[in-house]
Design a protein around this motif. Structure first.
Motif, PDB file in Angstrom:
ATOM      1  N   ASN A 117       0.938  -1.178   0.054  1.00 41.00           N
ATOM      2  CA  ASN A 117       0.005  -0.141   0.123  1.00 41.00           C
ATOM      3  C   ASN A 117       0.814   1.100  -0.127  1.00 41.00           C
ATOM      4  OD1 ASN A 117       0.576   0.795   2.433  1.00 41.00           O
ATOM      5  ND2 ASN A 117      -0.644  -0.722   3.487  1.00 41.00           N
ATOM      6  N   ALA A 118       0.207   2.389  -0.295  1.00 37.71           N
ATOM      7  CA  ALA A 118       0.984   3.545  -0.193  1.00 37.71           C
ATOM      8  C   ALA A 118       2.298   3.982   0.702  1.00 37.71           C
ATOM      9  CB  ALA A 118       0.188   4.831  -0.319  1.00 37.71           C
ATOM     10  N   THR A 119       1.591   3.606   2.058  1.00 34.25           N
ATOM     11  CA  THR A 119       2.753   3.929   3.070  1.00 34.25           C
ATOM     12  C   THR A 119       4.023   2.958   3.312  1.00 34.25           C
ATOM     13  OG1 THR A 119       1.273   2.485   4.737  1.00 34.25           O
ATOM     14  CG2 THR A 119       0.735   4.768   4.479  1.00 34.25           C
ATOM     15  N   GLU A 120       3.601   1.676   2.605  1.00 38.77           N
ATOM     16  CA  GLU A 120       4.837   0.570   2.881  1.00 38.77           C
ATOM     17  C   GLU A 120       5.319   0.418   1.374  1.00 38.77           C
ATOM     18  OE1 GLU A 120       3.115  -2.780   4.642  1.00 38.77           O
ATOM     19  OE2 GLU A 120       1.855  -3.198   2.998  1.00 38.77           O
ATOM     20  N   LYS A 121       5.211   1.164   0.340  1.00 35.10           N
ATOM     21  CA  LYS A 121       5.598   1.043  -0.902  1.00 35.10           C
ATOM     22  C   LYS A 121       7.024   0.533  -0.836  1.00 35.10           C
ATOM     23  CE  LYS A 121       3.094   4.386  -3.305  1.00 35.10           C
ATOM     24  NZ  LYS A 121       3.011   5.787  -3.654  1.00 35.10           N
ATOM     25  N   PHE A 122       7.923   1.006  -0.304  1.00 31.61           N
ATOM     26  CA  PHE A 122       9.446   0.552  -0.542  1.00 31.61           C
ATOM     27  C   PHE A 122       9.768  -0.642   0.535  1.00 31.61           C
ATOM     28  CE2 PHE A 122      11.401   3.053  -3.549  1.00 31.61           C
ATOM     29  CZ  PHE A 122      10.643   4.312  -3.749  1.00 31.61           C
ATOM     30  N   SER A 123       8.980  -0.688   1.364  1.00 34.98           N
ATOM     31  CA  SER A 123       9.373  -2.096   2.268  1.00 34.98           C
ATOM     32  C   SER A 123       8.958  -3.415   1.865  1.00 34.98           C
ATOM     33  CB  SER A 123       8.703  -1.834   3.750  1.00 34.98           C
ATOM     34  OG  SER A 123       7.066  -1.655   3.378  1.00 34.98           O
ATOM     35  N   GLY A 124       8.094  -3.433   0.564  1.00 32.74           N
ATOM     36  CA  GLY A 124       7.429  -4.554   0.078  1.00 32.74           C
ATOM     37  C   GLY A 124       8.565  -5.543  -0.381  1.00 32.74           C
ATOM     38  N   ARG A 125       8.270  -6.743  -0.379  1.00 34.19           N
ATOM     39  CA  ARG A 125       9.012  -7.876  -0.933  1.00 34.19           C
ATOM     40  C   ARG A 125       8.807  -7.952  -2.445  1.00 34.19           C
ATOM     41  NH1 ARG A 125       7.078 -12.534   2.275  1.00 34.19           N
ATOM     42  NH2 ARG A 125       5.133 -11.241   1.936  1.00 34.19           N
ATOM     43  N   VAL A 126       9.979  -7.571  -3.315  1.00 35.08           N
ATOM     44  CA  VAL A 126       9.860  -7.659  -4.742  1.00 35.08           C
ATOM     45  C   VAL A 126      10.388  -8.932  -5.436  1.00 35.08           C
ATOM     46  CG1 VAL A 126      10.284  -6.348  -6.702  1.00 35.08           C
ATOM     47  CG2 VAL A 126       9.832  -5.239  -4.663  1.00 35.08           C
ATOM     48  N   GLY A 127       9.595  -9.641  -6.317  1.00 32.75           N
ATOM     49  CA  GLY A 127      10.260 -10.786  -6.735  1.00 32.75           C
ATOM     50  C   GLY A 127      10.691 -10.330  -8.312  1.00 32.75           C
ATOM     51  N   PHE A 128      11.607 -10.915  -8.955  1.00 32.72           N
ATOM     52  CA  PHE A 128      12.115 -10.558 -10.224  1.00 32.72           C
ATOM     53  C   PHE A 128      12.446 -11.949 -10.981  1.00 32.72           C
ATOM     54  CE2 PHE A 128      13.543  -8.380 -13.841  1.00 32.72           C
ATOM     55  CZ  PHE A 128      13.045  -6.953 -13.980  1.00 32.72           C
ATOM     56  N   LEU A 129      11.674 -12.095 -12.104  1.00 28.91           N
ATOM     57  CA  LEU A 129      11.763 -13.293 -12.982  1.00 28.91           C
ATOM     58  C   LEU A 129      12.252 -13.218 -14.412  1.00 28.91           C
ATOM     59  CD1 LEU A 129       8.235 -14.772 -12.005  1.00 28.91           C
ATOM     60  CD2 LEU A 129      10.589 -15.286 -10.732  1.00 28.91           C
ATOM     61  N   GLY A 130      13.564 -13.636 -14.614  1.00 27.01           N
ATOM     62  CA  GLY A 130      14.107 -13.290 -15.938  1.00 27.01           C
ATOM     63  C   GLY A 130      15.209 -12.097 -15.847  1.00 27.01           C
ATOM     64  N   LEU A 131      16.540 -12.806 -16.100  1.00 24.88           N
ATOM     65  CA  LEU A 131      17.560 -11.669 -15.743  1.00 24.88           C
ATOM     66  C   LEU A 131      18.482 -11.776 -17.127  1.00 24.88           C
ATOM     67  CD1 LEU A 131      18.527 -13.032 -12.103  1.00 24.88           C
ATOM     68  CD2 LEU A 131      17.185 -10.841 -12.870  1.00 24.88           C
ATOM     69  N   GLY A 132      17.716 -11.474 -18.203  1.00 23.84           N
ATOM     70  CA  GLY A 132      18.482 -11.396 -19.415  1.00 23.84           C
ATOM     71  C   GLY A 132      19.022  -9.813 -19.713  1.00 23.84           C
ATOM     72  N   ILE A 133      19.009  -9.639 -21.030  1.00 24.42           N
ATOM     73  CA  ILE A 133      19.877  -8.404 -21.293  1.00 24.42           C
ATOM     74  C   ILE A 133      19.217  -7.121 -20.728  1.00 24.42           C
ATOM     75  CG2 ILE A 133      18.588  -8.041 -23.526  1.00 24.42           C
ATOM     76  CD1 ILE A 133      21.271  -7.400 -24.716  1.00 24.42           C
ATOM     77  N   MET A 134      17.776  -7.220 -20.557  1.00 30.43           N
ATOM     78  CA  MET A 134      17.088  -5.953 -19.940  1.00 30.43           C
ATOM     79  C   MET A 134      16.987  -6.367 -18.332  1.00 30.43           C
ATOM     80  SD  MET A 134      16.391  -3.765 -22.387  1.00 30.43           S
ATOM     81  CE  MET A 134      14.760  -2.992 -21.957  1.00 30.43           C
ATOM     82  N   GLY A 135      16.259  -7.468 -18.195  1.00 30.20           N
ATOM     83  CA  GLY A 135      15.999  -7.822 -16.776  1.00 30.20           C
ATOM     84  C   GLY A 135      17.158  -7.678 -15.752  1.00 30.20           C
ATOM     85  N   ALA A 136      18.394  -7.996 -16.053  1.00 29.66           N
ATOM     86  CA  ALA A 136      19.530  -7.902 -15.176  1.00 29.66           C
ATOM     87  C   ALA A 136      19.446  -6.659 -14.754  1.00 29.66           C
ATOM     88  CB  ALA A 136      20.776  -8.440 -15.643  1.00 29.66           C
TER      89      ALA A 136
END
Lengths: 301, 301, 301, 301
Positions: free
Chosen positions: B3-22
């Motif tokens: 939510n707006a107050t905890e934006k930066f504290s959220g756990r973020v997943g990232f799938l795909g670490l190619g030329i753009m993703g990495a």
């Protein structure tokens, strides 16, 4: 005679004080140049005279009393008449002088004037500009020059007052050719942009958002940002008339034809400007080409 | 849940670490986000783990352990497999979570993934980007998003880390459509620019000067300045493969066809990319389309 | 003077005995007409003289001794010179006589010659033909005439000997315009046919079968049946030179431009003929335009 | 089973008695063939039954009781349903029988039906026709067949009753492809002809005369002579709907795209048919494409 050491002390003539010429001459005066003006309608000289310009009653007298004379006329006919007609600049030209024609003319006209000027022993430079009213006022024009290299070098300080950049392109005719190539790309870009605006709208996107997205990426162009918002509103306030853009495309296609260079994009774009002309949009801004891509009500009667 | 107050504290997943993703994931980590990564080839996760990223062994586990999961895959097939396949992200999704697919996919693929994600109670956002490797590294991408508005609002801070701007375009499919329209204009512009470069050369002008003249006027575009000099040398180092540009033109023409919008410029441009493909230039940069306009040696044997 | 009752008894002049003119004059002689010939290279008159033709040593003398004079020259320059030059036909013209120019010339040339002829009190008819060598030999030409209606009526019997049909199109210039429109369609048709031949081959069909299928349906055209088989073999024996077809397309596009008529098909076709010219195929048959659509080996060096 | 010696004694089924199917079946009956008919709307079978045809109440029963079964359905969906649906022809097929689908379907549909038929041990032939209502009535159709060669040989006598010529093109899919190539050329030709008609009129020529001139020369085509006069009057009585011509152009462009064959003429023509569709002319004859080239009244409001 002009030379590197006395560049700014030369006497400068300016023929033609229209929408482009007036602010250009004004910028020379404000920069401290010794400027003598002439215009067919004398009243347009007033504001410049009050800024310090001298006045002479014919192109011939301006040329006779100046080291270098600039001309900025509306069309080839005027350019020829002011240079080669009765009491024209040619009559006042001679060795040690220079004539710089800023008017946008065709190749043949540039060569014709060049011939007459050179016959007097004077030097000639064609110098059509990229840019319209606003850049002229702001001293931000781009000069596409060709002709006598030594004259180019001599007048460079003046060109730098009126513009932000200048190119020397070789023999007379190359300035006109470069301008045609640039305008050919411009005409195709505007037609392509029009396709994008209409397609975005038809598939339910906001064309204003497209304008903004485009403005931030690799294909961002000042022209898109400037004209996009009004095109979305079907407003086409004239900066560059559509009929002139179509004429430039036609001439560029002729140039391409003469060297057998394939230009299918420009050919397809030209067809759209022709359609826009048949819709009565010749005197609107060239961005009105977007109308050629809109579905019209059908009437076979 | 984000939510707006905890934006930066959220756990973020990232799938795909190619030329753009990495580089995108790296920018999130450097900005202090709590990032968990996964890539089919695990070795590509190493550099990010050493920067502080966590690692999970499947898309499912990443999704299960994060509030929002980003996916950046190479093509529609991979995007579907990573989201909906065995141990895919869908299996780890549920109410309170969000899935943001940055991959460039077609309309149908975006809708398919959207359906599977929504069925779990999670939110979905398609978010294809305008921009390639360099903007990804510099955090200068442009996000064209569509889908759940509340997810868009929640992930805005992350998008702002990875990009310089973001657009919310409504329902799923609109992101892909906007990208097609932009790339359609891009393809036509490159073809038109190619015509200009070749025409200038054929009539005796220096195409490098044309590149410079264009760069200073109303039609100046970063793409022209970037690619023009190498095009003049017939070098086409691949930033955006020609076959992808042709595919986007084909899809854009299909989109235009579906709403009966006339697009003759894009149609003519598409033909040139097809010619370039038939010359074997599919994997060169799309600026190699200029080759389609050059005279080739003729052999009827 | 010619009139309806003495049509066949008039004295007929024929200027220009080239690939088209010779068989046309021969057909007049064989039909019993009183024919006087002239050709710049006198030797070409021999075969006709032996068939019964009279000979005069200049266009002026032919015109002076005949009621109606036909001219069939290779190009506008020759047409003007033979009519208006020293010892030209104009010098032998006067009231009661007629001049019929069968040469394919541009609008301006037709009007120039018309002016000179009319000034003598004689009548003028432009009469370019549709058809090449074989129809000329077989008396199967199609005359596209314009100018003085009474002259058209008087010479109709002669036209009927040389051709299978004739059209009277009004004022001078209309004959040339009609021919341009016909050749514009012809150029586009040939380009379209070329696309079909190549596409059929690329998808694994036999282009010879396409030629046969086309020959039996609604789009069957003699041109396809005649040229298709050799196009499949990449043979282009010249009947109508490609450079002339391209010139006619260029002129037709100019005509369309002058009235703002959209002609995107002809514009696209013209680009292909330009490509073929850049491949060195100017003097091959115009069916060689198919080469412009073939994949060429790529060489960026 | 059909063989060369008993060709005409075989029992023939005919499924689909629409605008094309009815006259085709009638021609078979009149030639003395043993014909069994079926149509979804049974009433259309009446006239044929009174001419001597037998009737069966489902495609399955027709197929079960005949040696060879012809199908002429309106679209791919109907073709699939009649062949593969409940009580469809497939259920009545088996070794020694043959199925000939005359419907115009896409490649994928032809292959789908082929698969189901072949699985029963029967033979399959796709046989789309070139020609519309009148040629169907007159037995002047052109068959573009592909599939089992032995079936082609067996049914040749029947094809010769219904048509004037037949082509065997190899594997299933080639019939549809050949028809697309032919219709691609047809669409471009009609667009080019439209340009000529409008240009002739705008420069002051009579377009009816153009139709006549064209009809006598190398580019004469039955289509021009048939449709030209009504096009001049802006009448477009539907023989082949414009939307179908546009669809065929789209499919042909897709085919060309798949093999990277350049087809700029067809691409430009397709744009005009799209414009005509946006004018609401989808159900008019495809000759209504001429409307896309006319100047429309302009309204930017």
């Amino acid at each position: 005679m002009l030379n590197a050491t006395e560049k700014f002390s030369g006497r400068v003539g300016f023929l033609g004080l229209g929408i482009m010429g007036a602010p250009m001459a004004q910028n020379l005066i404000k920069a401290g140049c010794d400027v003598t003006v002439w215009n067919r309608t004398k009243s347009k000289c007033g504001p410049l005279i009050s800024l310090g310009a001298k006045y002479r009653s014919s192109p011939e007298e301006v040329a006779a009393n100046c080291d270098v004379t600039f001309a900025m006329l509306a069309d080839p006919e005027s350019a020829i008449d002011v240079a080669c007609g009765k009491n024209g600049a040619v009559s006042g030209m001679g060795p040690g002088k220079g004539y710089v024609d800023i008017s946008t003319v065709d190749d043949a006209t540039a060569k014709l004037i060049n011939g007459h000027i050179k016959a007097t022993g004077a030097l000639f430079l064609e110098a059509p500009v990229s840019g319209s009213k606003k850049p002229a006022e702001d001293g931000q024009l781009i000069f596409l020059t060709a002709g006598d290299r030594s004259l180019y070098d001599s007048v460079a300080p003046f060109l730098d007052i009126m513009g932000k950049s200048r190119f020397y392109l070789g023999e007379v005719g190359n300035g006109a050719a470069m301008k045609l190539v640039v305008n050919m790309i411009m005409g195709s870009m505007m037609a392509s942009f029009s396709e994008g605006l209409l397609l975005s709208k038809k598939v339910g996107l906001d064309p204003n958002v497209l304008v903004e997205v485009v403005s931030q990426g690799a294909i961002s162009a000042p022209m898109y940002s400037l004209k996009g918002p009004s095109m979305v509103k079907s407003h086409y306030p004239t900066a560059f008339p559509l009929k002139h853009q179509q004429k430039d495309l036609r001439l560029a296609l002729g140039l391409a034809d003469s060297v057998s260079q394939s230009t299918p994009i420009a050919a397809a774009a030209n067809e759209l400007y022709k359609v826009a002309k048949s819709y009565g949009l010749s005197d609107d801004d060239f961005s009105a080409v977007i109308e050629a891509l809109k579905a019209k009500s059908h009437d076979t009667a």
